[in-house]
Design a protein around this motif. Structure first.
Motif, PDB file in Angstrom:
ATOM      1  N   VAL A 133       1.022  -1.553   0.037  1.00 45.03           N
ATOM      2  CA  VAL A 133       0.191   0.025   0.240  1.00 45.03           C
ATOM      3  C   VAL A 133       0.614   1.274  -0.366  1.00 45.03           C
ATOM      4  CG1 VAL A 133      -1.699  -1.014   1.227  1.00 45.03           C
ATOM      5  CG2 VAL A 133       0.030   0.179   2.817  1.00 45.03           C
ATOM      6  N   ASP A 134       2.054   1.422  -0.606  1.00 44.18           N
ATOM      7  CA  ASP A 134       2.756   2.393   0.057  1.00 44.18           C
ATOM      8  C   ASP A 134       2.687   3.332  -1.087  1.00 44.18           C
ATOM      9  OD1 ASP A 134       3.924   1.763   2.837  1.00 44.18           O
ATOM     10  OD2 ASP A 134       5.338   1.282   1.889  1.00 44.18           O
ATOM     11  N   ASN A 135       2.856   2.394  -2.122  1.00 48.89           N
ATOM     12  CA  ASN A 135       2.746   3.830  -3.701  1.00 48.89           C
ATOM     13  C   ASN A 135       1.269   3.903  -3.859  1.00 48.89           C
ATOM     14  OD1 ASN A 135       5.021   3.080  -3.651  1.00 48.89           O
ATOM     15  ND2 ASN A 135       5.197   1.391  -5.140  1.00 48.89           N
ATOM     16  N   LEU A 136       0.076   3.462  -3.427  1.00 47.99           N
ATOM     17  CA  LEU A 136      -0.847   3.747  -3.099  1.00 47.99           C
ATOM     18  C   LEU A 136      -1.562   5.377  -2.789  1.00 47.99           C
ATOM     19  CD1 LEU A 136      -3.164  -0.101  -1.922  1.00 47.99           C
ATOM     20  CD2 LEU A 136      -2.252   1.340  -4.699  1.00 47.99           C
ATOM     21  N   ILE A 137      -2.159   5.323  -3.761  1.00 43.33           N
ATOM     22  CA  ILE A 137      -3.440   6.924  -3.652  1.00 43.33           C
ATOM     23  C   ILE A 137      -4.421   7.016  -2.861  1.00 43.33           C
ATOM     24  CG2 ILE A 137      -0.961   8.874  -4.547  1.00 43.33           C
ATOM     25  CD1 ILE A 137      -2.948   9.181  -6.326  1.00 43.33           C
ATOM     26  N   LEU A 138      -5.184   7.946  -2.605  1.00 42.94           N
ATOM     27  CA  LEU A 138      -6.713   7.918  -2.724  1.00 42.94           C
ATOM     28  C   LEU A 138      -7.104   8.640  -3.447  1.00 42.94           C
ATOM     29  CD1 LEU A 138      -8.961   6.780  -1.073  1.00 42.94           C
ATOM     30  CD2 LEU A 138      -9.340   8.801   0.723  1.00 42.94           C
ATOM     31  N   ASP A 139      -7.275   8.214  -4.953  1.00 45.83           N
ATOM     32  CA  ASP A 139      -7.186   9.300  -5.714  1.00 45.83           C
ATOM     33  C   ASP A 139      -8.742  10.331  -6.021  1.00 45.83           C
ATOM     34  OD1 ASP A 139      -6.531   9.403  -8.565  1.00 45.83           O
ATOM     35  OD2 ASP A 139      -7.685   7.748  -9.621  1.00 45.83           O
ATOM     36  N   TYR A 140      -9.555   8.939  -5.550  1.00 43.93           N
ATOM     37  CA  TYR A 140     -10.888  10.615  -6.056  1.00 43.93           C
ATOM     38  C   TYR A 140     -12.155   9.790  -4.452  1.00 43.93           C
ATOM     39  CZ  TYR A 140     -15.806  10.935  -7.971  1.00 43.93           C
ATOM     40  OH  TYR A 140     -16.530  12.051  -7.967  1.00 43.93           O
ATOM     41  N   VAL A 141     -12.317  10.544  -4.626  1.00 38.42           N
ATOM     42  CA  VAL A 141     -13.772  10.289  -3.448  1.00 38.42           C
ATOM     43  C   VAL A 141     -15.096  10.836  -3.747  1.00 38.42           C
ATOM     44  CG1 VAL A 141     -14.619  10.620  -0.777  1.00 38.42           C
ATOM     45  CG2 VAL A 141     -11.616  10.358  -1.463  1.00 38.42           C
ATOM     46  N   CYS A 142     -16.565  10.390  -3.722  1.00 41.23           N
ATOM     47  CA  CYS A 142     -17.618  10.588  -4.107  1.00 41.23           C
ATOM     48  C   CYS A 142     -17.557  12.153  -3.686  1.00 41.23           C
ATOM     49  CB  CYS A 142     -18.097   9.897  -3.972  1.00 41.23           C
ATOM     50  SG  CYS A 142     -17.880   8.157  -5.234  1.00 41.23           S
ATOM     51  N   PRO A 143     -18.105  13.238  -4.196  1.00 42.08           N
ATOM     52  CA  PRO A 143     -18.475  14.433  -3.898  1.00 42.08           C
ATOM     53  C   PRO A 143     -19.570  14.786  -2.768  1.00 42.08           C
ATOM     54  CG  PRO A 143     -18.748  14.412  -6.261  1.00 42.08           C
ATOM     55  CD  PRO A 143     -17.903  12.968  -5.892  1.00 42.08           C
ATOM     56  N   ILE A 144     -20.618  12.852  -2.795  1.00 43.63           N
ATOM     57  CA  ILE A 144     -21.999  12.767  -2.717  1.00 43.63           C
ATOM     58  C   ILE A 144     -21.945  11.602  -2.932  1.00 43.63           C
ATOM     59  CG2 ILE A 144     -22.610  15.222  -3.815  1.00 43.63           C
ATOM     60  CD1 ILE A 144     -24.149  13.703  -6.020  1.00 43.63           C
ATOM     61  N   PRO A 145     -22.846  11.257  -1.204  1.00 41.04           N
ATOM     62  CA  PRO A 145     -23.611  10.580  -1.298  1.00 41.04           C
ATOM     63  C   PRO A 145     -23.933   9.213  -2.079  1.00 41.04           C
ATOM     64  CG  PRO A 145     -23.386  11.621   0.723  1.00 41.04           C
ATOM     65  CD  PRO A 145     -23.672  12.251  -0.607  1.00 41.04           C
ATOM     66  N   GLY A 146     -23.765   8.244  -1.873  1.00 40.50           N
ATOM     67  CA  GLY A 146     -25.186   6.696  -3.351  1.00 40.50           C
ATOM     68  C   GLY A 146     -25.753   7.448  -1.934  1.00 40.50           C
ATOM     69  N   LYS A 147     -27.022   7.626  -1.972  1.00 33.87           N
ATOM     70  CA  LYS A 147     -28.320   6.933  -1.814  1.00 33.87           C
ATOM     71  C   LYS A 147     -28.829   6.068  -1.668  1.00 33.87           C
ATOM     72  CE  LYS A 147     -30.193  10.454  -0.439  1.00 33.87           C
ATOM     73  NZ  LYS A 147     -30.893  12.017  -0.101  1.00 33.87           N
ATOM     74  N   ARG A 148     -29.487   5.206  -1.119  1.00 37.92           N
ATOM     75  CA  ARG A 148     -30.467   3.730  -1.176  1.00 37.92           C
ATOM     76  C   ARG A 148     -32.236   3.489  -1.511  1.00 37.92           C
ATOM     77  NH1 ARG A 148     -25.860   1.952   0.645  1.00 37.92           N
ATOM     78  NH2 ARG A 148     -24.020   0.540  -0.400  1.00 37.92           N
ATOM     79  N   GLU A 149     -32.379   4.780  -0.147  1.00 33.18           N
ATOM     80  CA  GLU A 149     -33.760   4.755   0.053  1.00 33.18           C
ATOM     81  C   GLU A 149     -34.574   5.840   0.575  1.00 33.18           C
ATOM     82  OE1 GLU A 149     -37.432   1.151   2.370  1.00 33.18           O
ATOM     83  OE2 GLU A 149     -35.169   1.522   2.775  1.00 33.18           O
ATOM     84  N   SER A 150     -35.816   6.325   0.402  1.00 27.18           N
ATOM     85  CA  SER A 150     -36.038   6.912   1.021  1.00 27.18           C
ATOM     86  C   SER A 150     -37.500   6.948   0.741  1.00 27.18           C
ATOM     87  CB  SER A 150     -35.418   9.379   0.338  1.00 27.18           C
ATOM     88  OG  SER A 150     -35.758   9.292  -1.059  1.00 27.18           O
ATOM     89  N   ARG A 151     -38.290   8.274  -0.199  1.00 27.97           N
ATOM     90  CA  ARG A 151     -39.836   8.091  -0.311  1.00 27.97           C
ATOM     91  C   ARG A 151     -39.512   6.711  -1.284  1.00 27.97           C
ATOM     92  NH1 ARG A 151     -38.976  13.446  -0.992  1.00 27.97           N
ATOM     93  NH2 ARG A 151     -38.990  14.774   1.266  1.00 27.97           N
ATOM     94  N   ARG A 152     -41.056   6.190  -1.157  1.00 26.99           N
ATOM     95  CA  ARG A 152     -41.514   5.421  -2.148  1.00 26.99           C
ATOM     96  C   ARG A 152     -42.861   5.659  -2.455  1.00 26.99           C
ATOM     97  NH1 ARG A 152     -41.966   1.231   1.421  1.00 26.99           N
ATOM     98  NH2 ARG A 152     -40.871   1.381   3.241  1.00 26.99           N
ATOM     99  N   PHE A 153     -43.515   5.848  -3.588  1.00 23.47           N
ATOM    100  CA  PHE A 153     -45.019   6.910  -3.721  1.00 23.47           C
ATOM    101  C   PHE A 153     -45.975   4.954  -3.396  1.00 23.47           C
ATOM    102  CE2 PHE A 153     -42.591   9.767  -5.340  1.00 23.47           C
ATOM    103  CZ  PHE A 153     -42.813  10.679  -4.616  1.00 23.47           C
TER     104      PHE A 153
END
Length: 750
Positions: free
Chosen positions: A290-310
């Protein structure tokens, strides 16, 4: 101060949400001739599948493990997946995802009937007489304000922003067990949903890079769940290889909160966890390389699974997915397991999720895709009319896209007949289903009957036809664990078949043979035992043997031959894929859990003989295996093969559609699909003897449409020149469409 002027945008249908569901809804409506406004509050299309969030487009194939086997969705979702792969073959490795955004944009920009509004947030919905009159959107960066007016509105926004503002009835949280008789539901209803996840990308830069945890991030070694994830308990485990890691799906949070009202708090908590976990990966000393690894990308928004269901006219429930009742208004399919995540996510003491079995493909009714109380509102995606338990399956993006295609197509009938969606169920379901099938949508059990105009006097010939056998073994697999060979059967009985067996022992070994039948044509599930016997295999035997079957054809048209023995007894296999004839590991403790081993058990001399790959299958009304393989396959060849349709009298022909084999048992693919036909010619012969040729090179799609607008056609010939590697040429369907003034096409339910 300058006042922002409201711009009025009129269209036939307004689609809110540019995820996979909204994208498919907009494209489907546009291809039916509607003017479409597509509104998305992000700068890119794709929703959770975009380069911002980076989730794979999973669906009914359940990562290639569906008991329906040929379970990947057709229609626009299939087209979308194939286009993404064609332009971005590294997509399934979560690399170069920006190209996927470009593919989705290209699909939208290729539709002249779609007006796309990115970075546009719908903030208000206007009502008149209980109907949606308009929605207003604000495009902050350009300081523009829009009012969108249309006859029909489709809410694919995930959180259901339009439906909520319009006052559409909806559910939130988990229903009580008694309400829909769901044994996976809790005893008492609550407001828990599934939580959000922020994914991230790790990359090797080939030189050592240190990492210092930011001040806001957690030291996760001090959190309660740390020991659990370090030990890999409760489905929360780190992968062996960190390079290329595309995030941790179980790094989830917020289902015990209001995931809309507390969106920013949830996002902050997830960021604290992501950067804290990366600190642990980089600096704990417990991970290699892991020495050569970088955190190349972090999503700017969360991926949402569930909220309202009509709430629609039908609330899809657990029992709809498991018992699969017949829906007259079926418009799309699902098949992912009921994947119910822990509400508190990473902080939950129980398992991160529970994968609850779904027995293969199930149909989704149109009544679950429109509002019960807002007459001109439809929806698709994670906000459809489904219980929390059923939603655990329907929420995945490929399934959402198929629902999007259904409602986008339905919008065209709302426009055509000046009606609302509920009226389609009453009077126009056959027409909606016919339009969907024509465009490749998968609906279990529906058959497109060949228009009688073309059927009378039709003759179909082909250059060759594959025999129903797999006679060339390459290796022998030991039988200490049971294997199963599934043979679709056309005839009313199956008498016998030959397989090749090897006994490396110096003594006779016993081969245990069990024969099963199944119940549902779409599934590969051995469910009822037909015969059970044992055969003595002599010491040193290495040859073909005859298996007695003596069975009537089961309800699902398939005979399941289970072979069990010892490590000294082996059955011969090869690498061939024989459409319809499937081999898998047999697990008697869970026979419905199909487990592939990516090889095929060799067989030959099936009696009575089966004319399985007859060219006439291409007009039988099915576009994929359903019980039987339902296609024409040529013999093995390195050259050209052809298929020919001749008419008794000249015909007027509007369109020709061809459906090729795209290996529907796969969920994702990292290599070109070998069985797809990439080069072919279409030759029309007219009553005066003249010909017209259509030359196709470099095809990569399953469904190919050719607008011909021809009169006096006496023959159609397809010359197939090249596949992507398969020595066989396979065609599931040839669909012929006459001008609408002539056509009598029908849909038939099986």
């Amino acid at each position: 101060m300058e006042v922002i002027t409201m711009e009025l945008i009129k269209a036939d249908v307004t689609v809110v949400g540019g995820g996979i569901a909204g994208l498919c809804a907009a494209i489907a409506a546009a291809r039916q001739g509607l003017q479409v406004s597509l509104i998305n509050d992000r700068p890119v299309l794709g929703g959770n599948a975009s380069s911002e969030v980076r989730v794979h487009i999973n669906g009914s194939a359940y990562l290639g493990n569906s008991p329906s086997y040929y379970a990947r969705e057709g229609g626009l979702v299939e087209e979308l997946k194939l286009r993404i792969f064609h332009y971005n073959p590294l997509y399934n490795k979560k690399l170069m995802l920006s190209l996927s955004d470009t593919v989705l944009l290209d699909m939208v920009y290729d539709e002249p009937n779609i007006s796309l509004f990115l970075n546009t947030c719908v903030h208000e919905t206007g009502m008149e007489n209980g109907r949606i009159k308009w929605v207003e959107g604000l495009q902050l960066a350009s300081e523009r304000k829009f009012r969108f007016e249309s006859r029909t509105y489709i809410d694919c926004s995930g959180d259901g922003v339009v439906g909520y503002q319009a006052g559409a009835l909806f559910r939130w949280g988990r229903e009580a067990r008694h309400e829909y008789k769901e044994d996976l539901a809790p005893e008492v209803a609550d407001h828990y949903t599934m939580g959000d996840t922020i994914l991230f990308q790790a990359r090797d830069v080939e030189y050592s890079v240190p990492y210092k945890r930011p001040g806001f991030a957690y030291d996760i070694t001090k959190l309660d769940f740390f020991d659990s994830i370090r030990k890999g308990l409760n489905h929360r485990a780190f992968p062996r290889k960190i390079n290329g890691l595309g995030g941790l799906w179980w790094l989830e949070y917020g289902g015990h909160m209001d995931v809309i009202a507390n969106n920013e708090d949830i996002a902050l908590e997830l960021r604290k966890l992501v950067y804290g976990i990366w600190d642990y990966i980089k600096n704990s000393g417990e991970f290699d390389d892991v020495d050569n690894l970088i955190l190349d990308y972090v999503c700017p928004i969360p991926g949402k699974r569930e909220s309202r269901r009509f709430i629609g006219d039908h609330m899809l429930s657990q029992n709809d997915l498991t018992t699969k009742p017949h829906f007259e208004d079926a418009v799309s399919v699902g098949g992912w397991y009921m994947d119910l995540h822990a509400a508190k996510g990473i902080y939950d003491e129980g398992p991160a999720t529970a994968w609850n079995f779904v027995p293969g493909l199930y149909n989704i009714p149109f009544r679950s895709l429109f509002s019960q109380n807002i007459p001109n509102l439809m929806f698709a995606g994670r906000n459809i009319s489904a219980t929390h338990v059923a939603f655990g399956s329907t929420r995945v993006m490929a399934t959402c896209g198929c629902m999007g295609q259904a409602v986008g197509t339905a919008a065209s009938l709302c426009m055509k007949y000046e009606i609302d969606p509920a009226a389609i169920v009453e009077s126009h379901m056959g027409e909606l289903q016919a339009l969907l099938l024509r465009d490749g949508q998968t609906i279990v059990g529906l058959q497109e009957e060949l228009d009688p105009y073309f059927a009378e006097g039709l003759q179909i010939r082909a250059s060759s036809q594959r025999s129903y056998a797999n006679p060339h073994p390459t290796e022998a697999l030991p039988l200490e664990k049971g294997l199963c060979l599934v043979l679709p059967i056309q005839t009313s009985v199956a008498e016998s078949v030959q397989i090749k067996i090897k006994n490396i022992s110096e003594h006779s070994e016993t081969l245990h043979v069990k024969l099963f039948g199944g119940e549902r044509k779409e599934n590969y599930i051995p469910s009822c035992e037909l015969k059970d016997y044992r055969l003595a295999i002599a010491a040193g035997h290495d040859d073909w043997i005859t298996l007695d079957m003596g069975c009537e054809k089961p309800a699902d048209d398939k005979i399941y031959i289970v072979l069990e023995g010892t490590a000294r007894l082996a059955v011969y296999v090869n690498e061939e894929k024989i459409t319809g004839a499937v081999s898998f590991h047999y697990k008697p403790e869970a026979p419905s859990r199909l487990k592939k081993f990516n090889q095929s058990i060799c067989f030959k001399d099936l009696l009575p003989p089966q004319n399985m790959y007859n060219p006439e299958n291409v007009v039988n009304g099915y576009s994929r295996p359903y019980g039987l393989p339902n296609g024409w396959i040529s013999e093995r060849t390195e050259g050209r093969e052809w298929l020919e349709l001749s008419f008794a009298s000249p015909k007027s022909l509007d369109e020709i559609h061809l459906v090729f084999n795209s290996q529907l048992d796969l969920e994702h693919f990292d290599d070109p699909i070998e069985s797809l036909i990439q080069d072919y010619d279409v030759i029309l012969t007219f009553e005066d003897g003249t010909e017209r040729e259509i030359v196709i090179r470099g095809n990569y799609l399953t469904l190919n449409k050719h607008k011909v607008d021809a009169q006096g056609v006496t023959r159609i010939r397809f010359d197939f020149c090249a596949t992507f590697g398969s020595p066989y040429h396979e065609v599931f369907a040839v669909k012929l469409f006459a001008p609408t003034t002539i056509s009598e096409g029908q849909v038939k339910s099986q």
